[in-house]
Design an enzyme around this catalytic site. Structure first.
Site, PDB file in Angstrom:
ATOM      1  N   ASP A 106       0.805  -1.041   0.588  1.00 41.22           N
ATOM      2  CA  ASP A 106       0.122   0.384  -0.245  1.00 41.22           C
ATOM      3  C   ASP A 106       1.259   1.155   0.206  1.00 41.22           C
ATOM      4  O   ASP A 106       1.437   1.528   1.239  1.00 41.22           O
ATOM      5  CB  ASP A 106      -1.061  -0.277   1.030  1.00 41.22           C
ATOM      6  CG  ASP A 106      -2.258   1.202   1.111  1.00 41.22           C
ATOM      7  OD1 ASP A 106      -2.900   1.141   0.702  1.00 41.22           O
ATOM      8  OD2 ASP A 106      -1.191   2.101   2.308  1.00 41.22           O
ATOM      9  N   GLU A 145      -2.293  -1.185  -5.956  1.00 42.11           N
ATOM     10  CA  GLU A 145      -2.678  -0.740  -6.337  1.00 42.11           C
ATOM     11  C   GLU A 145      -3.102   0.307  -7.360  1.00 42.11           C
ATOM     12  O   GLU A 145      -1.879   0.789  -7.980  1.00 42.11           O
ATOM     13  CB  GLU A 145      -3.391   0.044  -4.723  1.00 42.11           C
ATOM     14  CG  GLU A 145      -4.515  -0.101  -4.426  1.00 42.11           C
ATOM     15  CD  GLU A 145      -4.869   0.926  -3.101  1.00 42.11           C
ATOM     16  OE1 GLU A 145      -5.900   1.810  -2.639  1.00 42.11           O
ATOM     17  OE2 GLU A 145      -3.887   1.174  -2.887  1.00 42.11           O
ATOM     18  N   ASP A 201      -3.128   1.701   7.009  1.00 39.31           N
ATOM     19  CA  ASP A 201      -2.430   1.750   5.727  1.00 39.31           C
ATOM     20  C   ASP A 201      -2.201   0.174   5.640  1.00 39.31           C
ATOM     21  O   ASP A 201      -2.076  -0.934   4.897  1.00 39.31           O
ATOM     22  CB  ASP A 201      -1.428   2.021   5.665  1.00 39.31           C
ATOM     23  CG  ASP A 201      -2.026   3.554   4.992  1.00 39.31           C
ATOM     24  OD1 ASP A 201      -2.734   4.078   4.909  1.00 39.31           O
ATOM     25  OD2 ASP A 201      -0.186   4.532   5.532  1.00 39.31           O
TER      26      ASP A 201
END
Ligand code: ZN
Length: 458
Positions: A216, A308, A390
């Site tokens: 992340d 992501e 996170d």
């Protein structure tokens, strides 16, 4: 395994060499601007003729936009446009025309929808003061000196490198590399040569081929891994911000250029501008170094890396986030992970942009409707899980890899597949706890598209 790779070395040019390189970069710009003017003139002419009702077969012939056509037109015109053309290598003019051909292609592809991403504008003229001087050689005597301290380029001759060229020289001597082109350019007040090289790489596998890591990328940390590791943000930009502010102030007090009055900048302004450019270049170098170290480590260790698909261009338009986003290099992490994973025999999975990695509970799968950015700890309403925001997101990303694996057949599911299954819009989906159901085997990942693309090296 063959791969295209770049090797970039800083150069120490003598004043004479710098003048010759600048002359070549200038020649590239002249060819580019000439070609662009020609393309525009022909386009305008044809548009005007059409408006008079001239039939198509009688229109001024269109100018080809590919490199070969532009080069042919340039060779016919160069004696008039640039009588001094013989003083520069033909590669210089080729650099400019090639850039133009690419720019025109990107524009037309973007207009017709062949090119993804943000709209590309029509090529614009390059100015001597603002364009980055650069020239690319694709043929002729391109060599790396045996002493590993020099490179040899056509017309420019022997140039001293600031650093050792051994990494590339060793490969060349072993016959596992072939130079395709060399580009000399100035960035941040320093000259570099970048070799585009085709290298023969040994097959490699990550040290933990079965291991999965979710990454992340964030603002408070450079990255948070699903293993619980928090990779600190280098924050180089913040460290250097004070110095940059001071330099910018200095620059603003000096006499800069004024386009309306045609005022030329003072030498003191030019010096201040160079210092600002150097400060920016230093920040960029430090940032690049930090990112490369992280992504190399991840690709060397983990068999599967899940990242992501953040809307970087959109985030950069949000000015409050922009500076920090740019500093953290979100898009760059994704790009580096992609090619390094492939190079190391691992795979990279990109989570869909609308997958609610932050809002989902990594323990029970409950999805929150809302989670403002300022809330740094994820607290689940269903199961009471309390976890760093996170880290929770990183764990959800890692879970996607398991879904992909279960949804296909065995751990090599999705080899070479490029999955593009997107839900219609920003919908928050409730994920079922645990791995996907067995009856959902097939090519579509469960819950209709948490994963967007799966790339796996062979
Ligand atoms: Zn929960």
């Amino acid at each position: 395994m063959k791969a295209i790779q770049a090797y970039r070395f800083a150069l120490d040019l003598t004043p004479l060499q710098e003048r010759v390189v600048l002359a070549h970069a200038g020649a590239a710009r002249v060819a580019y601007n000439w070609g662009l003017a020609r393309v525009k003139a022909v386009m305008d002419q044809r548009a005007a003729e059409r408006s008079y009702g001239t039939p198509d077969e009688l229109l001024t012939p269109a100018l080809g936009w590919n490199l070969a056509a532009l080069r042919k037109a340039w060779n016919a015109a160069k004696s008039d446009v640039a009588p001094w053309w013989a003083e520069c290598s033909k590669e210089a003019f080729n650099t400019g025309l090639d850039n133009l051909a690419r720019g025109l292609k990107n524009w037309s592809d973007s207009r017709t929808g062949k090119r993804a991403g943000r709209r590309v504008g029509f090529p614009r003229f390059k100015s001597r003061r603002r364009a980055t001087p650069s020239v690319r050689f694709t043929t002729g005597a391109i060599r790396v000196g045996a002493d590993r301290k020099h490179v040899v380029l056509p017309r420019l001759g022997r140039l001293k490198t600031h650093e050792s060229t051994r990494k590339l020289a060793r490969r060349l001597e072993a016959g596992t590399a072939r130079i395709l082109s060399a580009t000399v350019r100035r960035d941040g007040g320093r000259w570099h040569v970048a070799f585009c090289v085709e290298v023969e790489r040994a097959e490699r596998i990550p040290t933990r081929p079965q291991a999965v890591v979710g990454v992340d990328v964030g603002i408070t940390h450079l990255a948070v891994l699903s293993t619980g590791e928090m990779v600190p943000n280098p924050r180089h930009l913040d460290e250097a911000a004070q110095r940059m502010r001071r330099l910018a102030r200095q620059m603003s007090r000096r006499v800069g250029p004024d386009r309306r009055t045609g005022l030329r900048p003072s030498n003191r302004w030019e010096r201040a501008r160079q210092q600002v450019a150097r400060a920016h270049a230093r920040v960029a170098n430090l940032r690049r170094d930090g990112l490369h170290k992280l992504t190399t480590r991840l690709a060397g260790e983990y068999g599967t890396i899940v990242v992501e698909d953040l809307n970087v261009a959109g985030m950069l338009r949000n000015r409050r986030l922009a500076r920090q986003v740019a500093d953290a290099g979100f898009g760059e992490i994704r790009r580096q992970v992609a090619y390094k994973a492939e190079r190391n025999g691992g795979r990279r999975i990109v989570a869909d942009r609308w997958y609610p990695s932050s809002k989902t509970c990594s323990d029970c799968g409950a999805v929150k409707a809302k989670l403002p950015l300022r809330v740094r700890t994820y607290i689940c309403d269903s199961c009471g899980l309390a976890l760093d925001r996170d880290l929770n997101a990183a764990r959800n990303l890692a879970a996607i890899a398991r879904e992909v694996t279960t949804a296909g057949s065995g751990p090599v599911a999705g080899r070479g597949a490029d999955r593009k299954t997107r839900p219609g819009g920003p919908v928050a989906m409730k994920r079922q706890p645990g791995p996907a159901q067995a009856d959902k085997t097939g090519t579509v990942p469960p819950q209709g598209g948490t994963c967007r693309s799966v790339a796996r090296a062979h």
